[in-house]
Design an enzyme around this catalytic site. Structure first.
Site, PDB file in Angstrom:
ATOM      1  CG  HIS A   1      52.590  41.722  -6.472  1.00 30.75           C
ATOM      2  ND1 HIS A   1      52.605  40.112  -6.069  1.00 30.75           N
ATOM      3  CD2 HIS A   1      52.307  42.185  -5.175  1.00 30.75           C
ATOM      4  CE1 HIS A   1      52.319  40.137  -5.041  1.00 30.75           C
ATOM      5  NE2 HIS A   1      52.252  41.522  -4.358  1.00 30.75           N
TER       6      HIS A   1
ATOM      7  CG  ASP B   1      53.846  38.149  -8.374  1.00 25.67           C
ATOM      8  OD1 ASP B   1      54.688  39.064  -8.564  1.00 25.67           O
ATOM      9  OD2 ASP B   1      53.216  37.957  -7.367  1.00 25.67           O
TER      10      ASP B   1
ATOM     11  CB  SER C   1      52.985  39.884  -1.443  1.00 27.90           C
ATOM     12  OG  SER C   1      51.883  39.814  -1.828  1.00 27.90           O
ATOM     13  N   GLY C   2      55.898  38.123  -1.668  1.00 27.72           N
ATOM     14  CA  GLY C   2      57.253  38.412  -1.925  1.00 27.72           C
ATOM     15  C   GLY C   2      58.019  37.519  -0.829  1.00 27.72           C
TER      16      GLY C   2
HETATM   17  C1  4AZ Z   1      48.593  40.381  -0.938  1.00 27.50           C
HETATM   18  O1  4AZ Z   1      47.886  41.342  -1.288  1.00 27.50           O
HETATM   19  C2  4AZ Z   1      48.228  39.078  -0.517  1.00 27.50           C
HETATM   20  N1  4AZ Z   1      45.898  35.184   1.198  1.00 27.50           N
HETATM   21  C3  4AZ Z   1      49.197  38.039  -0.077  1.00 27.50           C
HETATM   22  C4  4AZ Z   1      48.770  36.791   0.299  1.00 27.50           C
HETATM   23  C5  4AZ Z   1      47.506  36.555  -0.016  1.00 27.50           C
HETATM   24  C6  4AZ Z   1      46.471  37.313  -0.690  1.00 27.50           C
HETATM   25  C7  4AZ Z   1      46.753  38.719  -0.584  1.00 27.50           C
HETATM   26  C8  4AZ Z   1      47.011  35.088   0.370  1.00 27.50           C
HETATM   27  O2  4AZ Z   1      49.924  40.683  -0.688  1.00 27.50           O
END
Ligand code: 4AZ
Length: 258
Positions: free
Chosen positions: A66, A113, A205-206
């Site tokens: 993503h 993902d 993320s990632g």
């Molecule tokens: C995000 O939106 C995201 N709390 C990353 C981690 C978490 C939630 C959202 C975990 O990139």
């Protein structure tokens, strides 16, 4: 009246589990790039950090699908060796040659993902090995994992200037499934605390969650950040080792075998 409203609002924030203290990752601490040379971040074409990643081979960075979906290689860069986003003299920003996205990827909360970014030049930073099927012990509930990133330090706050880390125990799959009806235990795991307070967040993320010198998971999704009963969800890397090896271990294009 105004003061009462402020009092009531801050009490609501505290009880809702939103990280009022506004600490790091959320509820974490600073981490050094020297101790974690394989952690990188991704920037968009404006130089803004939006995701994390892990160096898994000299020219390969593993991240979340993503983070890469809908982007062309020329739309993003990998920044390596830089702990402080404002320290432009440290580390390097590298362009991409290619983006691989797991062919079954649809949405973060459906699994797969994962994306592998091929870099235009090799990085001089030690890669982190990925967890393999034999590493099942690392996914036992209670295993202390360490998540890293430059993501938000509160649910609606700004991303972090500095690399941050937090220790997050693996939670039982039964707990994750109760938290999230779409949780797929073969493809994901969740980590954190039932009370919330410490978690990854948007911008993480990632990025990596690690233990025992291995990449155990990739930060993927969750409902909000650091909320009670809503832990972060991570890609179960051991399950994808066989999909990743051909991509990660591929010789860089242009390199000919002797
Ligand atoms: C995000 O939106 C995201 N709390 C990353 C981690 C978490 C939630 C959202 C975990 O990139």
């Amino acid at each position: 009246m105004r003061r009462l409203l402020v009092l009531v609002l801050s009490a609501m924030l505290v009880t809702s589990g939103v990280a009022v203290a506004g600490e790091q990752v959320i509820g974490g601490e600073r981490a050094s790039i020297e101790a974690n040379p394989w952690v990188v971040y991704l920037t968009d074409d404006h130089g803004v950090q939006f995701c994390g990643g892990t160096v898994v081979a000299p020219t390969k960075v593993l991240t979340a699908a993503h983070c890469a979906l809908g982007r062309a290689p020329g739309d993003l860069r990998v920044v390596a060796g830089r702990e402080d986003k404002l320290d432009r003299d440290s580390g390097m920003s590298v362009a991409l040659a290619d983006i691989w996205i797991h062919k079954q990827y649809v949405a973060a909360d459906e699994g797969e993902d994962l994306a592998v970014l091929t870099l235009r030049k090799p990085l001089p930073y030690t890669p982190l090995p990925i967890a393999e099927p034999a590493d099942r012990a690392l996914y036992q509930p209670g295993t202390q994992l360490r998540a890293l990133g430059w993501g938000r330090t509160s649910e609606n706050g700004k991303t972090s200037r500095y690399l941050m880390q937090a220790v997050l125990p693996v939670l039982p799959d039964t707990y994750c499934a109760e938290s999230y009806p779409q949780f797929v235990k073969t493809d994901m795991f969740c980590a954190g605390y039932e009370t919330g307070k410490i978690d990854t967040c948007q911008g993480d993320s990632g990025g990596p969650i690690v233990a025992d010198g291995k990449l155990v998971g990739v930060t993927s999704w969750g409902e909000g950040c650091a909320r009670r009963g809503k832990p972060g969800v991570y890609v179960r890397i051991s399950r994808y080792a066989k999909d990743l090896h051909p991509v990660v271990d591929a010789l860089p294009t242009g390199v000919v075998e002797p």
